[in-house]
Structures are given as structure tokens and as C-alpha cells.
Scaffold this motif. Structure first.
Motif, PDB file in Angstrom:
ATOM      1  N   ILE A  92       0.833  -1.199   0.000  1.00 17.53           N
ATOM      2  CA  ILE A  92       0.000   0.000   0.000  1.00 17.53           C
ATOM      3  C   ILE A  92       0.871   1.253   0.000  1.00 17.53           C
ATOM      4  O   ILE A  92       0.653   2.181  -0.785  1.00 17.53           O
ATOM      5  CB  ILE A  92      -0.962   0.001   1.210  1.00 17.53           C
ATOM      6  N   VAL A  93       1.869   1.293   0.866  1.00 19.51           N
ATOM      7  CA  VAL A  93       2.760   2.459   0.934  1.00 19.51           C
ATOM      8  C   VAL A  93       3.521   2.615  -0.380  1.00 19.51           C
ATOM      9  O   VAL A  93       3.614   3.727  -0.923  1.00 19.51           O
ATOM     10  CB  VAL A  93       3.726   2.347   2.135  1.00 19.51           C
ATOM     11  N   PHE A  94       4.037   1.525  -0.918  1.00 16.74           N
ATOM     12  CA  PHE A  94       4.740   1.585  -2.195  1.00 16.74           C
ATOM     13  C   PHE A  94       3.852   2.190  -3.279  1.00 16.74           C
ATOM     14  O   PHE A  94       4.271   3.082  -4.013  1.00 16.74           O
ATOM     15  CB  PHE A  94       5.200   0.179  -2.621  1.00 16.74           C
ATOM     16  N   THR A  95       2.628   1.690  -3.370  1.00 18.23           N
ATOM     17  CA  THR A  95       1.724   2.173  -4.417  1.00 18.23           C
ATOM     18  C   THR A  95       1.390   3.645  -4.212  1.00 18.23           C
ATOM     19  O   THR A  95       1.351   4.416  -5.173  1.00 18.23           O
ATOM     20  CB  THR A  95       0.431   1.329  -4.446  1.00 18.23           C
ATOM     21  N   ALA A  96       1.160   4.036  -2.965  1.00 16.23           N
ATOM     22  CA  ALA A  96       0.843   5.435  -2.687  1.00 16.23           C
ATOM     23  C   ALA A  96       2.016   6.343  -3.035  1.00 16.23           C
ATOM     24  O   ALA A  96       1.823   7.415  -3.616  1.00 16.23           O
ATOM     25  CB  ALA A  96       0.451   5.599  -1.222  1.00 16.23           C
TER      26      ALA A  96
END
Length: 141
Positions: free
Chosen positions: A64-68
Motif C-alpha cells: 500500500i505504501v509503495f503504491t501510494a
């Protein structure tokens, strides 16, 4: 060029701290959903079920953090806000997925996670956590 490098390094530190902070919140959530203390279950008792569930949780939050970050807005502030908001939403949805799976299956899922022998329910729960995170990550893009 040096200014760009320093700017990128500063952003890396900020997003890294946000990611570690969100992963810490994810750890606490899993700890609250399972009986016993995760640090004891995993590091002292070497419980494979608890380790699998926590691993899926931590990897899911990282996705999730990577995608954000990867799809981050041009504005640094909007990127930080997006990462925090989607990270918290993802953690909440992963917790909700655990509760729903517990409701749908016999017994108490938290107790299954704490059994010392490898249990298929832990694999299903880990997949549910990671799947929930992938759904949130897809919503970011």
C-alpha cells in the motif's frame, strides 16, 4: 543536480518513516486481534501461524505504501497525505477482513493463529490480509 538528490533523499526519509509507522500500527492491530503477545508468539515460541499472519500484514502495508508513493501527487504534501490515508484505510480493512473471516469459520481464528502447529487457517487468514491490502493498493492507482 545536488539539490534534486537532497530533495529526493529527504522525501525518502519522510516516506520511509511513514511506512515504518504504518507497519508498527499494523503490528499492533494484529497483536490486538490475536490472543497472547505477538513478540512472544513469534520470537520466543517460534509460532509459524502468527509469523505467517504478521508477515502478510507487513507486506500488505508495504504494498500500500509503495503504491501510494509510486503514484504520489506532484505535491509532496498531497503524497504524504495520500500515503497516510490509504495506509490507515488498508490497516482497517485488513482488520475487518480478519473479523469477517473469524465470523465465517468455526472456532476462534485468533486461537488458530496461536496454535503451535502449522494450521491451514493461518494461511487463509494471511491470504485474506494480503488480498485486502492489494485491493486498497489497486484503488490508489
Amino acid at each position: 543536480m545536488l539539490q534534486d538528490l537532497l530533495n529526493g533523499a529527504g522525501r525518502s526519509v519522510v516516506f520511509g518513516l511513514i511506512g515504518v509507522g504504518l507497519m508498527t500500527v499494523g503490528f499492533v492491530m494484529v497483536d490486538l486481534l490475536t490472543p497472547g503477545k505477538l513478540k512472544d508468539l513469534i520470537w520466543r515460541d517460534k509460532n509459524p501461524n502468527a509469523a505467517l499472519l504478521l508477515s502478510a500484514n507487513q507486506l500488505g502495508i508495504a504494498v500500500i505504501v509503495f503504491t501510494a508513493v509510486f503514484t504520489s501527487y506532484d505535491s509532496f504534501g498531497q503524497g504524504v497525505a495520500s500515503t497516510l490515508i490509504f495506509g490507515i484505510i488498508g490497516i482497517a480493512i485488513m482488520g475487518f477482513a480478519f473479523i469477517v473471516l473469524d465470523w465465517l469459520t468455526p472456532g476462534k481464528l485468533g486461537e488458530v493463529i496461536c496454535t503451535p502447529e502449522r494450521h491451514p487457517g493461518a494461511t487463509v487468514s494471511a491470504a485474506s490480509h494480503f488480498g485486502a491490502a492489494l485491493i486498497v493498493a489497486a484503488c490508489i492507482a
